[in-house]
Enzyme design. Structure first.
Site, short mmCIF file in Angstrom:
data_model
loop_
_atom_site.label_atom_id
_atom_site.label_comp_id
_atom_site.label_asym_id
_atom_site.label_seq_id
_atom_site.Cartn_x
_atom_site.Cartn_y
_atom_site.Cartn_z
N CYS A 180 -2.43 9.15 -3.06
CA CYS A 180 -1.63 9.57 -1.91
C CYS A 180 -0.53 10.57 -2.27
CB CYS A 180 -1.05 8.36 -1.19
SG CYS A 180 0.35 7.55 -1.99
N HIS A 238 3.02 3.75 -0.54
CA HIS A 238 2.11 4.70 0.12
C HIS A 238 2.92 5.71 0.91
CE1 HIS A 238 -1.42 6.41 1.78
NE2 HIS A 238 -1.21 5.97 3.00
N ASP A 268 -1.80 11.12 7.87
CA ASP A 268 -2.04 10.57 6.53
C ASP A 268 -3.43 10.98 6.08
OD1 ASP A 268 -2.17 9.11 4.19
OD2 ASP A 268 -2.42 7.16 5.17
#
Length: 271
Positions: A72, A109, A124
């Site tokens: 991420c 995250h 995302d």
């Protein structure tokens, strides 16, 4: 890096867009969809004990110049550079992964809330699970569909929002988003934790995933699994060795993994 030096042409080529998208909702949707289906989530460097360097210059080198994917902080970091270059305004937020866990994990995250067309849209492209593939209106209580899957945001205590996906007829949590402002040190600490902590799953199993128009493709153990939009396996192919891993990364996940890294990662998982 100065946003004017972001290599937009190389980025657009990597994600398969023919031209620079406009700075509006339609452009944001095109950008996020193209990125989601083109750049895989992968943790092979972590398995190979290679430090994860997530500055914009470093993720440009790894993902665009070397043809890799990332996790991420890398793939969302690359998207952040594109958003800056295109002039989008957004907030960086941290989330606790709840998917596949008995209780939510730590804030590890990275996600975004983007101001666009007088609304805030959640974005995302860096979740290593069955997540979003395009922007979603960042409001609780609304069910919405993306790529054949149904999602919603649910309000949680302390101004948190829980992104959930309907799986096999039941709502399953993916991650809980904190709306507390973050500092660069928060990302630094989270990146260090997930890539170096001995019990981090990133250091022991393959975490490789790429959304497809039919669902997604991922590694489970040492098997390549194709899943449909209901997350039901439709095809399973065992990988036999590091050469299979390297070839699968190239042909299925669209990334170029150097042989030494694929061998180190394979040996780490199969030790």
């Amino acid at each position: 890096m100065n946003t004017s030096s972001f290599p937009m042409s190389s980025y657009l080529k990597r994600i398969g867009l023919q031209q620079q998208p406009p700075t509006n909702l339609a452009g944001l949707k095109d950008l996020v969809q193209a990125h989601s289906f083109s750049i895989a989530f992968e943790n092979l460097d972590v398995l190979a004990d290679i430090p994860i360097l997530y500055s914009l210059d470093q993720v440009i080198e790894k993902i665009l110049n070397q043809g890799r994917g990332g996790y991420c902080f890398e793939v969302n970091g690359l998207l952040s550079g594109a958003l800056d270059s295109l002039g989008f305004k957004y907030r960086k937020l941290m989330a606790r992964v709840s998917y596949g866990r008995p209780t939510p994990g730590p804030k590890t995250h990275l996600v975004f809330a983007v101001d666009c067309d007088n609304e805030e849209w959640f974005v995302d492209v860096g979740f290593g699970g069955p997540g979003l593939t395009e922007p979603a209106l960042f409001r609780p209580g609304l069910e919405f569909t993306q790529n054949g899957a149904t999602y919603r945001f649910v309000e949680e205590p302390h101004n948190n929002m829980h992104l959930q996906r309907k799986i096999a007829g039941k709502w399953e949590g993916l991650y809980i988003i904190s709306q507390e402002p973050i500092l660069p040190i928060d990302i630094e600490v989270a990146n260090h934790f997930v890539s170096t902590w001995g019990r981090s799953p990133f250091r022991s199993i393959f975490m490789c995933l790429l959304p497809t128009r039919e669902g997604l493709v991922t590694l489970q153990g040492t098997d390549l699994i194709h899943l449909n939009e209901e997350l039901v396996p439709t095809q399973r192919t065992p990988l036999r060795n590091a050469d299979d891993l390297k070839n699968t990364m190239k042909t299925i996940f669209k990334i170029d993994v150097p042989t030494p890294i694929s061998e180190l990662a394979w040996n780490k998982v199969n030790r």
